[in-house]
Enzyme design. Structure first.
Site, PDB file in Angstrom:
ATOM      1  N   HIS A  87       0.848  -1.189   0.000  1.00 56.76           N
ATOM      2  CA  HIS A  87       0.000   0.000   0.000  1.00 56.76           C
ATOM      3  C   HIS A  87       0.885   1.241   0.000  1.00 56.76           C
ATOM      4  CE1 HIS A  87      -3.550   2.443   0.807  1.00 56.76           C
ATOM      5  NE2 HIS A  87      -2.774   3.157   1.601  1.00 56.76           N
ATOM      6  N   ASP A 166     -15.364   2.168   7.377  1.00 54.72           N
ATOM      7  CA  ASP A 166     -14.333   3.110   6.909  1.00 54.72           C
ATOM      8  C   ASP A 166     -14.852   3.931   5.738  1.00 54.72           C
ATOM      9  OD1 ASP A 166     -11.623   4.239   6.495  1.00 54.72           O
ATOM     10  OD2 ASP A 166     -11.863   3.191   4.598  1.00 54.72           O
ATOM     11  N   ARG A 173     -14.996  12.366   7.055  1.00 57.73           N
ATOM     12  CA  ARG A 173     -13.731  13.059   7.342  1.00 57.73           C
ATOM     13  C   ARG A 173     -13.382  14.031   6.232  1.00 57.73           C
ATOM     14  NH1 ARG A 173      -9.781   8.543   7.635  1.00 57.73           N
ATOM     15  NH2 ARG A 173      -8.254  10.186   7.866  1.00 57.73           N
ATOM     16  N   SER A 188      -7.887   3.753   9.020  1.00 54.19           N
ATOM     17  CA  SER A 188      -8.590   3.660   7.747  1.00 54.19           C
ATOM     18  C   SER A 188      -7.846   2.717   6.784  1.00 54.19           C
ATOM     19  CB  SER A 188      -8.695   5.074   7.162  1.00 54.19           C
ATOM     20  OG  SER A 188      -9.086   5.056   5.834  1.00 54.19           O
ATOM     21  N   LYS A 192      -8.874  -1.702   5.952  1.00 50.12           N
ATOM     22  CA  LYS A 192      -9.123  -2.229   4.605  1.00 50.12           C
ATOM     23  C   LYS A 192      -8.118  -3.306   4.242  1.00 50.12           C
ATOM     24  CE  LYS A 192      -9.170   1.973   3.136  1.00 50.12           C
ATOM     25  NZ  LYS A 192      -9.463   3.354   2.859  1.00 50.12           N
TER      26      LYS A 192
HETATM   27  N1  URA Z   1      -6.074   6.655   2.504  1.00 48.08           N
HETATM   28  C1  URA Z   1      -7.018   5.968   3.200  1.00 48.08           C
HETATM   29  O1  URA Z   1      -7.409   4.882   2.801  1.00 48.08           O
HETATM   30  N2  URA Z   1      -7.492   6.499   4.333  1.00 48.08           N
HETATM   31  C2  URA Z   1      -7.085   7.684   4.813  1.00 48.08           C
HETATM   32  O2  URA Z   1      -7.554   8.095   5.862  1.00 48.08           O
HETATM   33  C3  URA Z   1      -6.115   8.401   4.096  1.00 48.08           C
HETATM   34  C4  URA Z   1      -5.618   7.851   2.940  1.00 48.08           C
END
Ligand code: URA
Length: 449
Positions: A87, A166, A173, A188, A192
């Site tokens: 990621h 999320d 947010r 967050s 995932k």
């Molecule tokens: N990417 C995400 O998946 N979540 C965040 O809060 C910021 C960047």
């Protein structure tokens, strides 16, 4: 299981006053919000309190766990081997996923990759993949598992079943000024990733003008938080802090980046892209237990490019997910943008600085990104850089070539690009690509870059 009910206002007050919430209290807030028992304005107040007063490691882990279990955790046991994903916290010209995913899969490590779309000035892997005619990133969970089992690789978007809390909280947010919080970002991202069914994770945490976190110290703290959460959930997690003071590689824009990735997989990519690609891929190969060390993983990554197996895996996954392999084999046959214009240097000297954020906004202006969520992106839009930091440049030499189908954007985009490149008389020192490695043992200087 019946869950204890709390008074929501008391919990908001507790965080507002800087006190620690228990894991049960955080679980209540997330579960009750997901089940529509708490309205948006109350969870927004909690998010702002968490933003201002922070969450400690235990609270951040409880938040992650609650969001993770708001949906399903995918069972990928049908595919043998340790599954490893990567990621990135996002940058400009960051096409690394497109290159390293087929490399790692070709080396025998299954890669179940769930990616996102472009956000603000940064590009997204899904938009890049969709610039390949026919390529589909929307699949069911069953198809996700089937593609992985068959190809050792799958490249898709988030499904409804994965961390739905999320999805809702992130949208809130975005409109309540609570995005740039280390524990909220970490929760967050990790909710995932943990839901994908992975065994290990490599993180590319970017710092600099083109990154989400401009400051290296803040980015290091984010990396430590991400690694801490990953390890707490029993997943080996390694992060690298990498430089985003200028765009990565030369191409920015969806198809332009796919084309550069194809060059990389064929052994011809820019050095900065390949250095980070091989490091991240090598680390994934090591975590996937197909190499005894990261160094051996890097060697295997290089070999997969040299012997053509990574490019073959790329062709296989493009075909599997409905994409046109002919255009991937002959990228010059892709329809070019209607308007292609050069930006010239006003003076002779050295490229000293690039404002990667401003350049990301130039690519959005040209049509490669979105201003609003529902906007379409233009797959052919973007730019190619002909100069990078440290390069010498002569007056009137081309610095960048802009590509767009919207002629009206060119005047502002040309000015934006010219303003984003600082040229001076002295050759600047060129910064390191990779600053630190962060793992469960701490933060380590990275000395090979
Ligand atoms: N990417 C995400 O998946 N979540 C965040 O809060 C910021 C960047």
């Amino acid at each position: 299981m019946t869950q204890k009910k709390f008074n929501t206002v008391s919990l908001i007050r507790k965080k507002r006053d800087g006190r620690e919430l228990t894991s049960e209290e955080i679980q209540y807030l997330i579960r009750a919000y997901t089940d529509d028992e708490i309205p948006d304005y109350q969870i927004s107040s909690f998010l702002m309190a968490a933003f201002l007063n922070g969450l400690n490691d235990t609270e951040a882990a409880a938040l992650t766990e609650s969001m993770l279990h708001s949906g399903i955790v995918v069972d990928l046991s049908e595919t043998p081997g340790k599954k490893v994903d990567k990621h990135s916290t996002g940058g400009v010209g960051d096409k690394l996923s497109l290159i390293l995913a087929p490399i790692v899969a070709a080396c025998g490590v299954p890669v179940p990759m769930i990616s996102g779309r472009g956000l603000g000035h940064t590009g997204g892997t899904l938009d890049k993949l969709e610039s390949i005619p026919g390529f589909t990133v929307d699949v069911t969970l069953d198809r996700y598992k089937e593609i992985l089992k068959k190809q050792n690789l799958v490249l898709v978007g988030q499904t409804e079943e994965i961390a739905p809390a999320d999805k809702r909280i992130y949208a809130l947010r975005d409109v309540t000024g609570t995005v740039e919080s280390i524990p909220l970002i970490a929760g967050s991202i990790m909710s995932k990733k943990l839901a994908e069914g992975i065994d290990a994770l490599v993180l590319d945490v970017k710092y600099g003008s083109g990154a989400f976190m401009k400051d290296k110290e803040q980015a290091t703290k984010l990396a430590q938080t991400l690694v801490g959460i990953g390890e707490k959930f029993g997943k080996q997690t390694i992060a690298y802090l990498t430089n985003m003071e200028q765009p990565l590689g030369n191409a920015v824009g969806n198809w332009l980046e796919v084309k550069e990735s194809i060059d990389c997989l064929n052994g011809g990519g820019p050095e900065d892209v390949m250095e980070i690609t091989h490091l991240l891929a090598g680390t994934m190969i090591y975590l996937g237990e197909k190499a005894d060390s990261i160094e051996e993983g890097i060697e295997k990554s290089r070999t997969a490019v040299d012997d053509g197996s990574a490019f073959q895996k790329w062709l296989d996954i493009v075909e599997e997910q409905g994409g046109d392999t002919e255009v991937v084999k002959n990228p010059d046959s892709y329809p070019k943008a209607e308007f292609i214009e050069e930006v010239k240097s006003q003076k002779t000297g050295f490229v000293t600085k690039m404002d990667a954020y401003a350049m990301g906004m130039v690519s959005v202006e040209l049509g490669a990104g979105r201003r609003a969520k529902e906007d379409d992106v233009d797959p052919a839009a973007g730019f190619i850089l002909h100069k990078k930091i440290g390069d010498s440049v002569k007056e009137n030499e081309t610095i960048a070539t802009l590509h767009t189908n919207n002629k009206g954007t060119l005047t502002d985009a040309k000015q934006g690009m010219a303003d984003a490149v600082i040229i001076s008389d002295m050759k600047p020192p060129v910064g390191k690509q990779i600053a630190y490695k962060v793992d469960k043992n701490g933060v380590h200087n990275y000395n090979k870059g």
